[in-house]
Design a protein around this motif. Structure first.
Motif, short mmCIF file in Angstrom:
data_model
loop_
_atom_site.label_atom_id
_atom_site.label_comp_id
_atom_site.label_asym_id
_atom_site.label_seq_id
_atom_site.Cartn_x
_atom_site.Cartn_y
_atom_site.Cartn_z
N SER A 147 9.53 9.52 -91.73
CA SER A 147 10.80 8.80 -91.85
C SER A 147 10.50 7.33 -92.05
N LYS A 149 12.65 3.18 -92.66
CA LYS A 149 13.92 2.45 -92.63
C LYS A 149 13.69 1.03 -93.09
N LEU A 173 13.04 6.34 -85.09
CA LEU A 173 12.17 7.20 -85.88
C LEU A 173 11.23 7.98 -84.97
N GLN A 176 13.28 10.63 -82.96
CA GLN A 176 13.61 11.81 -83.76
C GLN A 176 12.39 12.73 -83.89
N ALA A 184 10.37 17.73 -87.94
CA ALA A 184 10.09 16.43 -88.55
C ALA A 184 8.86 16.48 -89.44
#
Length: 280
Positions: A147, A149, A173, A176, A184
């Motif tokens: 992930s 961002k 992140l 999660q 994931a």
């Protein structure tokens, strides 16, 4: 979940480690260069070693022979290892130990700005800032992206302030991933090598400033990299001038270079000027 942590004495590592210590997860060990577990020897305040000692967590010195490190790690129950700002390549033998492997929290939007000092290069190039969580392989910062961002920051932040805000953006992140590591990791996307940039540690010539840049770009770049304690060079009126730090900027029409009292100078830019301190 039993988590191992690998980091350094920098604020990026310590902030990530503090999050794990405050979470509901079990921290099996902390590993860094120089960990001693011996209170007779001084340690750096606010380092991962000091945090480990405060919380009674086993701290493993990665500067030991690999066989000794592996012996200590194999005595631990490790589901996953989180790495944050560890400046060396993690041996493959360590990467293979955890159930879910090793993941790294990297302060850039990978595959751009791989390497040890991504913050410097992102500000140098006025790139979009961000943070990525990725799996670890034998190639540095090249694993699959779990992930990531993008992050917008206010002007004039120091590296430590930047790290603090990037870590805050990265915490969800990590959360999660830890909530459902299998899902994931299954959804992780391989990096596009065509977009990759592998950046080295900056040298003196990398601290050159271009007056064609915007005043905001120059100001933020200098403020984000002042900790290197390297003079910035800029060409003004056919003469190279050296600067130590940025003080402020204003978005006004460009004007002539003006040297002020107290070794301060006004640097004309494309859309205004930067007030900076001359290097002595």
């Amino acid at each position: 979940m039993n988590i191992g942590f690998i980091g350094s004495s920098g604020s990026f590592s310590t902030l990530a480690l503090q999050y794990l210590l405050d979470s509901e997860h079990s921290l099996s060990f902390v590993a860094c260069d120089g960990c001693s577990n011996d209170s007779r020897f001084p340690i750096i305040n606010d380092s991962v070693e000091s945090l480990a000692m405060q919380y009674g967590i086993t701290c493993i010195n990665l500067e030991q022979p690999l066989a000794k490190v592996l012996s200590k790690l194999k005595s631990q129950v490790i589901d996953i290892i989180l790495v944050a700002c560890y400046g060396k390549k993690v041996p493959q033998e360590i990467l293979a130990l955890p159930l879910w492997g090793c993941v790294n929290l990297h302060p850039s939007l990978l595959p751009a700005f791989r390497g040890p000092v991504p913050i410097f290069w992102q500000f140098k190039e006025a790139a979009t800032l961000g943070i990525s969580l990725h799996t670890m392989t034998s190639h540095i910062d090249a694993g699959a992206i779990i992930s990531q961002k993008s992050v917008s920051l206010e002007d004039g932040l120091s590296q430590q302030q930047i790290f603090s805000q990037l870590i805050q953006a990265g915490l969800p992140l990590i959360e999660q991933l830890l909530d459902d590591p299998q899902q994931a990791l299954q959804n992780a996307q391989q990096q596009d090598e065509r977009l990759a940039s592998n950046m080295s540690y900056p040298i003196a010539s990398d601290f050159a400033i271009d007056c064609a840049w915007s005043c905001q770009r120059i100001f933020n770049y200098m403020r984000a990299s002042t900790h290197f304690q390297q003079a910035y060079s800029v060409l003004l009126n056919n003469e190279i001038v050296f600067l130590s730090r940025a003080i402020s900027y204003q978005m006004k029409l460009p004007q002539e270079t003006i040297t002020l009292a107290d070794d301060e100078i006004i640097i004309p830019c494309s859309n205004g000027f930067v007030l900076a301190q001359l290097s002595v």
